[in-house]
Each structure stands twice: as structure tokens, then as C-alpha cells.
Design an enzyme around this catalytic site. Structure first.
Site, mmCIF file in Angstrom:
data_model
loop_
_atom_site.group_PDB
_atom_site.id
_atom_site.type_symbol
_atom_site.label_atom_id
_atom_site.label_comp_id
_atom_site.label_asym_id
_atom_site.label_seq_id
_atom_site.Cartn_x
_atom_site.Cartn_y
_atom_site.Cartn_z
ATOM 1 N N TRP A 176 0.826 -1.211 0.000
ATOM 2 C CA TRP A 176 0.000 0.000 0.000
ATOM 3 C C TRP A 176 0.852 1.249 0.000
ATOM 4 C CZ3 TRP A 176 -4.431 -0.856 -1.865
ATOM 5 C CH2 TRP A 176 -5.090 -2.070 -1.613
ATOM 6 N N ASP A 212 -1.362 6.754 6.714
ATOM 7 C CA ASP A 212 -2.408 5.818 6.313
ATOM 8 C C ASP A 212 -2.549 4.832 7.467
ATOM 9 O OD1 ASP A 212 -4.017 3.818 5.328
ATOM 10 O OD2 ASP A 212 -2.824 3.434 3.532
ATOM 11 N N LYS A 264 -12.076 -2.010 8.149
ATOM 12 C CA LYS A 264 -11.303 -2.931 8.965
ATOM 13 C C LYS A 264 -11.675 -2.800 10.446
ATOM 14 C CE LYS A 264 -7.632 -2.400 5.560
ATOM 15 N NZ LYS A 264 -7.667 -3.706 4.888
#
Length: 357
Positions: A100, A170, A194
Site C-alpha cells: 500500500w 495511512d 477494517k
């Protein structure tokens, strides 16, 4: 058969939250309408989004000089939105710690000057590189990190000192499941799917002085415009925000972030101890960089990994197969995942190991 969902996202939600949502699905507070049918301009929804923000501020101890935004597009849209808003005429710094991070870097390179100041790619992203303030150009717009690497199973145990350079994080896979302080960041963003709620919602926490002075060419990508409109510039993901509010209430009732992080540590320790005690399974991650929320493990034999994943799936352990770029297995133990599921997995691992000896 009991089912345990180890998915990395969309992920398991707290059962009390699902039951509450079920009870209110057809008629929210006597309105005769579902939350999914409420106007985002209605007083009922305004109360929902205001309560969601107030609860998140309380849970994360968000200082008053930070704005909270409820946006769309996932963390992936933030990969472009961050440099568009924050890196005009300045260099953006990145730490590359996984899949990511690499995508965030690639997106930023399309709109800004990017410098990768550290990377763990040399060892297949199995560790978090050390960074000191001496590594950081103090004229840079920001330093971007991914606090938890969902695929690779690593996490920042401490946040680096960046001097005067704001850290942009992030935090998609460990928001509300760590001991970080909001004031150590210039901005935090997280996809909700999540630890917060359903896919479709993105939470942004941004320090006021970082809000862009000049308008961004695309209004939907403009932090100041979104903030000035209270996340209601357009129709937001109303139902996802409602579920997030219920999750925040659930977390508060459990004792907040400190209490749930203690539970997360207990769950992770149970699985890591089983891996370390095993003669079959092992962790590919540096011990000092291990994630609490995403735990990869392998047998070292692709065929045995395949057999384990098939047997686990049949036994009710769902979504344990590791990401295709890593292989093996991965257990995602987010806040809502029960410790009973971890113990059941550990018992299953021991049985499987005994059978293949």
C-alpha cells in the site's frame, strides 16, 4: 459450525452493532424510514454524523485544532488527494514499507515531486526501517507513512520524529487499535472497512493549518471545501457513517482505545506464541516490527500451505489465505474479532501439525 472471519477487509463487525443495526433497519427512531432512506440533510442524519464525530474525537482524544471528515473513495483516493492538497510546490517524502505504501508513492508521483527516504523492500517488507530526524528534509511538505501494513504484517511500534515536517499516516488497518497520539501527526486517514465499519467510508483527521489555501481543481478532492461543508458537500456514505457511530459507541462501552488495544495485544500474543512454539509454522516478519492486527504465517512449503488453507476453510476459519503477493496464511485480528476465534485457530494449527508429522 462456528465461522470465524479472518478477512483483512471488509472485515468482521461487532455482533452487538449488527444486532442494533438489524433492529433499526426498517424504522429508525420512529421515523418510518431506514437510515439508508434518510436524507443527509435531515435532522436525524445530522445527529448521526455529529454524534459519530464527537465519539471519534473522544475515543482518539483528537485535539480541537484538528478537523474530522467523513469522505468516500477509500484510502486509495487519499493517495492522490494528499499530494494534491498538501504538496503544491514542495517535495513529498515517503517511507516504503509494503504494497500500500508503493501504491501511495505511485499515485503521488503523478502529481508531486516525491522522494522515498527509506524502504524495507530489500527484505521483502518484513521489517520497519529506522528513521531519524536527520533523514528528513525540513523543507518538505510532509512525510507519509503506512502505520500498519495489512498484507505484510508489519507496523510502526513508535512514530518517527520528523521535526517540523508533518507526518501523514495511512492508518487504515490499525486505527482505534494502537497507542499513537493524534497530535504526533499532521493528518491521519483510514478506510473504514477494517476497524470502523463497512466499506465505502473514509475517515480523515487533519490539522487545521494543513487545510489548503487554494482550491483544488476537483471540488470533491478539496479538504478545505469538504471541511467547510461538514463532510456534506455531496451525499456522504450515510449508512456507513451510521454503522461507524454504532462501532464507536461499542468501543466506548468496552472502555475505549486503551481497553481494546489491551485485548488486541492479548489476541496477537496468543497467536504469535503458538507460531513460535510450532515446529511447522513460522512468522516471516521481524519480531520488532510485528503487527497486532494482521499476522502472516507460513509452513515454508507451498503445498502444505495449500492443504492448511483448504482444511481451515472447511473447518470454518474463513479468509485465512495469505495475500497472493505473499502467500501462506494471514490472520487479521481486528477489534471486533473474538479471542475465542484465536484460541480455536491455535488449537486447529496444533491438530494440523500433529497430523502432518
Amino acid at each position: 459450525m462456528t465461522v470465524y472471519n479472518f478477512s483483512a477487509g471488509p472485515a468482521v463487525l461487532p455482533r452487538p452493532v449488527l444486532e442494533r443495526a438489524q433492529s433499526e433497519l426498517l424504522d429508525y427512531r420512529g421515523s418510518g424510514m431506514s437510515v439508508m432512506e434518510l436524507s443527509h440533510r435531515s435532522s436525524l442524519f445530522e445527529e448521526i454524523i455529529q454524534d459519530a464525530e464527537a465519539l471519534l474525537r473522544e475515543l482518539m482524544a483528537i485535539p480541537d485544532n484538528y478537523r474530522v471528515l467523513f469522505l468516500q473513495g477509500g484510502a486509495s483516493l487519499q493517495f492522490s488527494m494528499v499530494p494534491l492538497n498538501l504538496a503544491k510546490n514542495k517535495k513529498a517524502l515517503y517511507i516504503n514499507t509494503g504494497s500500500w505504501s508503493k501504491k501511495a508513492i505511485q499515485a503521488a508521483e503523478a502529481v508531486a515531486t516525491v522522494e522515498v527516504i527509506a524502504s524495507s523492500e530489500d527484505k521483502h517488507f518484513t521489517y520497519i526501517p529506522e528513521i531519524t530526524v536527520d533523514n528528513i528534509d525540513q523543507t518538505a511538505a510532509y512525510l507519509h507513512i503506512t502505520t500498519n501494513n495489512t498484507i505484510e504484517g508489519t507496523a510502526f511500534q513508535t512514530i518517527p520524529d520528523a521535526g517540523k515536517v508533518p507526518i501523514i499516516a495511512d492508518m487504515s488497518s490499525n486505527i482505534l487499535a494502537n497507542e499513537y497520539r493524534v497530535e504526533d501527526f499532521g493528518m491521519i486517514y483510514a478506510g473504514a472497512q477494517k476497524n470502523i465499519g463497512p466499506a465505502g467510508l473514509t475517515v480523515v483527521i487533519i490539522r487545521e493549518d494543513l487545510l489548503n489555501e487554494e482550491a483544488v481543481f476537483a471540488p470533491m478532492l478539496d479538504y478545505r471545501l469538504q471541511s467547510d461543508n461538514g463532510s456534506l458537500y455531496n451525499t456522504p456514505p450515510t449508512y456507513s457513517i451510521y454503522i461507524a457511530k454504532l462501532v464507536f459507541e461499542w468501543l466506548k462501552e468496552l472502555g475505549g482505545v486503551a481497553a481494546i488495544t489491551a485485548q488486541d495485544r492479548q489476541k496477537a500474543a496468543l497467536l504469535y506464541q503458538a507460531i513460535e512454539a510450532s515446529n511447522l509454522f513460522s512468522s516471516p516478519v521481524d519480531k520488532n516490527s510485528r503487527s497486532l492486527t494482521n499476522i502472516p504465517f507460513i509452513t515454508g512449503d507451498k503445498e502444505l500451505d495449500r492443504q492448511f488453507n483448504e482444511a481451515a476453510e472447511a473447518a470454518g476459519f474463513k479468509n485465512l489465505k495469505g495475500h497472493r503477493s505473499v502467500g501462506g496464511m494471514r490472520a487479521s485480528l481486528y477489534n471486533a474479532f473474538p479471542i475465542e476465534g484465536v484460541q480455536a485457530l491455535v488449537d486447529f494449527m496444533k491438530s494440523f501439525e500433529a497430523e502432518v508429522k
